[in-house]
Design an enzyme around this catalytic site. Structure first.
Site, PDB file in Angstrom:
ATOM      1  N   GLY A 145     -55.606  55.338 -39.125  1.00 53.78           N
ATOM      2  CA  GLY A 145     -54.171  55.610 -39.181  1.00 53.78           C
ATOM      3  C   GLY A 145     -53.284  54.411 -38.916  1.00 53.78           C
ATOM      4  O   GLY A 145     -52.096  54.561 -38.635  1.00 53.78           O
ATOM      5  N   ASN A 202     -60.567  64.616 -44.350  1.00 56.34           N
ATOM      6  CA  ASN A 202     -60.358  65.111 -42.983  1.00 56.34           C
ATOM      7  C   ASN A 202     -58.858  65.345 -42.816  1.00 56.34           C
ATOM      8  O   ASN A 202     -58.098  64.404 -42.636  1.00 56.34           O
ATOM      9  CB  ASN A 202     -60.867  64.064 -41.984  1.00 56.34           C
ATOM     10  CG  ASN A 202     -60.564  64.444 -40.546  1.00 56.34           C
ATOM     11  OD1 ASN A 202     -60.203  65.583 -40.263  1.00 56.34           O
ATOM     12  ND2 ASN A 202     -60.709  63.487 -39.639  1.00 56.34           N
ATOM     13  N   TRP A 203     -58.472  66.614 -42.896  1.00 60.64           N
ATOM     14  CA  TRP A 203     -57.038  66.938 -42.835  1.00 60.64           C
ATOM     15  C   TRP A 203     -56.490  66.935 -41.409  1.00 60.64           C
ATOM     16  O   TRP A 203     -55.286  67.097 -41.210  1.00 60.64           O
ATOM     17  CB  TRP A 203     -56.777  68.297 -43.481  1.00 60.64           C
ATOM     18  CG  TRP A 203     -56.927  68.314 -44.969  1.00 60.64           C
ATOM     19  CD1 TRP A 203     -57.282  67.258 -45.779  1.00 60.64           C
ATOM     20  CD2 TRP A 203     -56.739  69.435 -45.848  1.00 60.64           C
ATOM     21  NE1 TRP A 203     -57.320  67.670 -47.086  1.00 60.64           N
ATOM     22  CE2 TRP A 203     -56.992  68.987 -47.161  1.00 60.64           C
ATOM     23  CE3 TRP A 203     -56.378  70.770 -45.641  1.00 60.64           C
ATOM     24  CZ2 TRP A 203     -56.896  69.833 -48.263  1.00 60.64           C
ATOM     25  CZ3 TRP A 203     -56.290  71.607 -46.735  1.00 60.64           C
ATOM     26  CH2 TRP A 203     -56.545  71.139 -48.041  1.00 60.64           C
ATOM     27  N   LYS A 204     -57.388  66.815 -40.435  1.00 64.12           N
ATOM     28  CA  LYS A 204     -56.969  66.825 -39.019  1.00 64.12           C
ATOM     29  C   LYS A 204     -56.076  68.038 -38.757  1.00 64.12           C
ATOM     30  O   LYS A 204     -56.319  69.107 -39.319  1.00 64.12           O
ATOM     31  CB  LYS A 204     -56.278  65.501 -38.665  1.00 64.12           C
ATOM     32  CG  LYS A 204     -57.132  64.299 -39.072  1.00 64.12           C
ATOM     33  CD  LYS A 204     -56.639  62.993 -38.524  1.00 64.12           C
ATOM     34  CE  LYS A 204     -57.564  61.875 -38.979  1.00 64.12           C
ATOM     35  NZ  LYS A 204     -57.244  60.589 -38.395  1.00 64.12           N
ATOM     36  N   HIS A 245     -65.701  62.571 -33.838  1.00 68.99           N
ATOM     37  CA  HIS A 245     -64.570  61.772 -34.331  1.00 68.99           C
ATOM     38  C   HIS A 245     -63.912  61.088 -33.124  1.00 68.99           C
ATOM     39  O   HIS A 245     -63.878  61.650 -32.027  1.00 68.99           O
ATOM     40  CB  HIS A 245     -63.567  62.678 -35.053  1.00 68.99           C
ATOM     41  CG  HIS A 245     -62.528  61.904 -35.792  1.00 68.99           C
ATOM     42  ND1 HIS A 245     -61.467  61.314 -35.146  1.00 68.99           N
ATOM     43  CD2 HIS A 245     -62.399  61.600 -37.105  1.00 68.99           C
ATOM     44  CE1 HIS A 245     -60.734  60.677 -36.049  1.00 68.99           C
ATOM     45  NE2 HIS A 245     -61.271  60.836 -37.238  1.00 68.99           N
ATOM     46  N   SER A 273     -57.947  54.258 -42.633  1.00 70.58           N
ATOM     47  CA  SER A 273     -56.897  53.720 -43.513  1.00 70.58           C
ATOM     48  C   SER A 273     -57.371  53.517 -44.951  1.00 70.58           C
ATOM     49  O   SER A 273     -56.968  52.545 -45.610  1.00 70.58           O
ATOM     50  CB  SER A 273     -56.329  52.417 -42.934  1.00 70.58           C
ATOM     51  OG  SER A 273     -55.704  52.681 -41.694  1.00 70.58           O
ATOM     52  N   GLU A 304     -60.964  60.810 -32.346  1.00 71.46           N
ATOM     53  CA  GLU A 304     -59.891  61.622 -31.747  1.00 71.46           C
ATOM     54  C   GLU A 304     -60.471  62.701 -30.835  1.00 71.46           C
ATOM     55  O   GLU A 304     -59.758  63.237 -29.981  1.00 71.46           O
ATOM     56  CB  GLU A 304     -59.015  62.216 -32.867  1.00 71.46           C
ATOM     57  CG  GLU A 304     -58.131  61.123 -33.473  1.00 71.46           C
ATOM     58  CD  GLU A 304     -57.777  61.300 -34.933  1.00 71.46           C
ATOM     59  OE1 GLU A 304     -57.924  62.420 -35.462  1.00 71.46           O
ATOM     60  OE2 GLU A 304     -57.364  60.307 -35.556  1.00 71.46           O
ATOM     61  N   GLU A 309     -66.203  54.509 -38.364  1.00 70.91           N
ATOM     62  CA  GLU A 309     -64.744  54.555 -38.324  1.00 70.91           C
ATOM     63  C   GLU A 309     -64.254  53.705 -37.148  1.00 70.91           C
ATOM     64  O   GLU A 309     -64.192  54.196 -36.006  1.00 70.91           O
ATOM     65  CB  GLU A 309     -64.269  56.000 -38.115  1.00 70.91           C
ATOM     66  CG  GLU A 309     -64.601  56.928 -39.249  1.00 70.91           C
ATOM     67  CD  GLU A 309     -63.538  58.017 -39.392  1.00 70.91           C
ATOM     68  OE1 GLU A 309     -63.062  58.208 -40.518  1.00 70.91           O
ATOM     69  OE2 GLU A 309     -63.175  58.640 -38.382  1.00 70.91           O
ATOM     70  N   GLY A 366     -58.593  60.273 -44.088  1.00 67.17           N
ATOM     71  CA  GLY A 366     -57.633  61.065 -43.314  1.00 67.17           C
ATOM     72  C   GLY A 366     -56.351  61.269 -44.088  1.00 67.17           C
ATOM     73  O   GLY A 366     -56.292  62.052 -45.038  1.00 67.17           O
TER      74      GLY A 366
HETATM   75  P1  PGA Z   1     -57.056  57.740 -41.786  1.00 67.25           P
HETATM   76  O1  PGA Z   1     -58.045  58.633 -40.884  1.00 67.25           O
HETATM   77  O2  PGA Z   1     -57.648  57.716 -43.173  1.00 67.25           O
HETATM   78  O3  PGA Z   1     -55.752  58.470 -41.735  1.00 67.25           O
HETATM   79  O4  PGA Z   1     -57.007  56.402 -41.172  1.00 67.25           O
HETATM   80  C1  PGA Z   1     -59.434  58.586 -41.076  1.00 67.25           C
HETATM   81  C2  PGA Z   1     -60.120  59.471 -40.063  1.00 67.25           C
HETATM   82  O5  PGA Z   1     -59.684  59.521 -38.906  1.00 67.25           O
HETATM   83  O6  PGA Z   1     -61.100  60.175 -40.390  1.00 67.25           O
END
Ligand code: PGA
Length: 249
Positions: A175, A11-13, A99, A210, A101, A169, A231
């Site tokens: 993150g 997931n490159w966001k 997600h 993470s 976010e 998640e 991520g």
């Molecule tokens: P992260 O994000 O690996 O940077 O913690 C994971 C995600 O939000 O899918």
């Protein structure tokens, strides 16, 4: 080893510009070529702006393409949105939905996510539905209750289980460098499978939050964890490929 085919999703966001994104996708596909045929599913979810170009780059490779969100409608006057059919047009096979976010940053409710899941499945996409408790939920001991509710309410009635993946998640782990113990992830997975009822055993359950090359092995050593949603560590081809190591047989 999990009895379901494993799945690793990047997931490159909102990261990646045209040049850097193409280089990263090409490098990941080149790593995957060294393990043909891949013994697991590998999916890249770039930002929408790169989807077409990366789709072209991934043609004929073992890496599949995914979106990070979609609208509930197929088309219409929805400024800034992208439909599931549009993602399919670009070659996507997967889409991440719900997600945290999106849930927290865009106020997405379980009900809205269920509608998106339905739209995505109608368009032929496999949906990766994210669920997870906040730090407050965790402290209050409400994890199982919150996750159960999210699973039950974020899925439409006529769900196609072959096209359903759920990613656990924890919001507090995304993150932050913090993470639950693998045994705690397994315990949450049991709640997820219970909440899914009859279909529970067939659905692939991922963990995300993470994930790094140094902790991926411990997580994937658990039979009940079918893969990872990665991520920031997916923005480096070497590191991301190292994360897939336990899936390679
Ligand atoms: P992260 O994000 O690996 O940077 O913690 C994971 C995600 O939000 O899918």
């Amino acid at each position: 080893m999990s009895k379901r085919r494993r799945l690793i999703v990047a997931n490159w966001k909102m990261y990646g510009r045209l040049t850097s994104g193409l280089v990263l996708a090409r490098d990941i596909a080149a790593f995957a070529e060294t393990a043909r045929p891949l013994s697991f599913d590998l999916v890249l979810c770039p930002p929408a702006t790169l989807t077409w170009a990366i789709g072209e780059t991934l043609q004929g490779t073992q890496v599949m393409l995914g979106g990070q969100d979609c609208h509930t409608a197929t088309h219409g006057a929805y400024t800034g949105d992208i439909s599931a059919a549009m993602l399919v047009d670009l070659g996507c096979r997967y889409v991440i939905l719900g997600h945290s976010e999106r849930r927290h940053g865009h106020g997405e409710s379980n009900e809205l996510i269920a509608k998106k899941v339905e739209a995505a499945q109608v368009a032929g996409l496999t949906t990766i539905v994210c669920v997870g408790e906040t730090a407050e939920d965790l402290k209050a001991g409400a994890t199982a209750e919150i996750i159960g509710k999210q699973v039950r309410e974020s899925l439409p009635k006529n769900i196609r289980t072959s096209d359903l993946v759920i990613a656990y998640e924890p919001v507090w782990a995304i993150g932050t460098g913090q993470q639950p113990e693998p045994k705690d992830i397994v315990a949450v997975n049991r709640h997820i499978r219970n909440a899914l009822g009859d279909i529970g055993e067939t659905v692939r359950l991922l963990y995300g939050g993470s994930v790094t090359p140094s902790n991926a092995g411990g997580i994937l050593a658990e039979d009940e964890i079918d893969g990872l949603l990665v991520g920031s560590a997916s923005l480096n081809a070497d590191g991301f490929w190292a994360i897939t190591e336990p899936c390679r047989i």
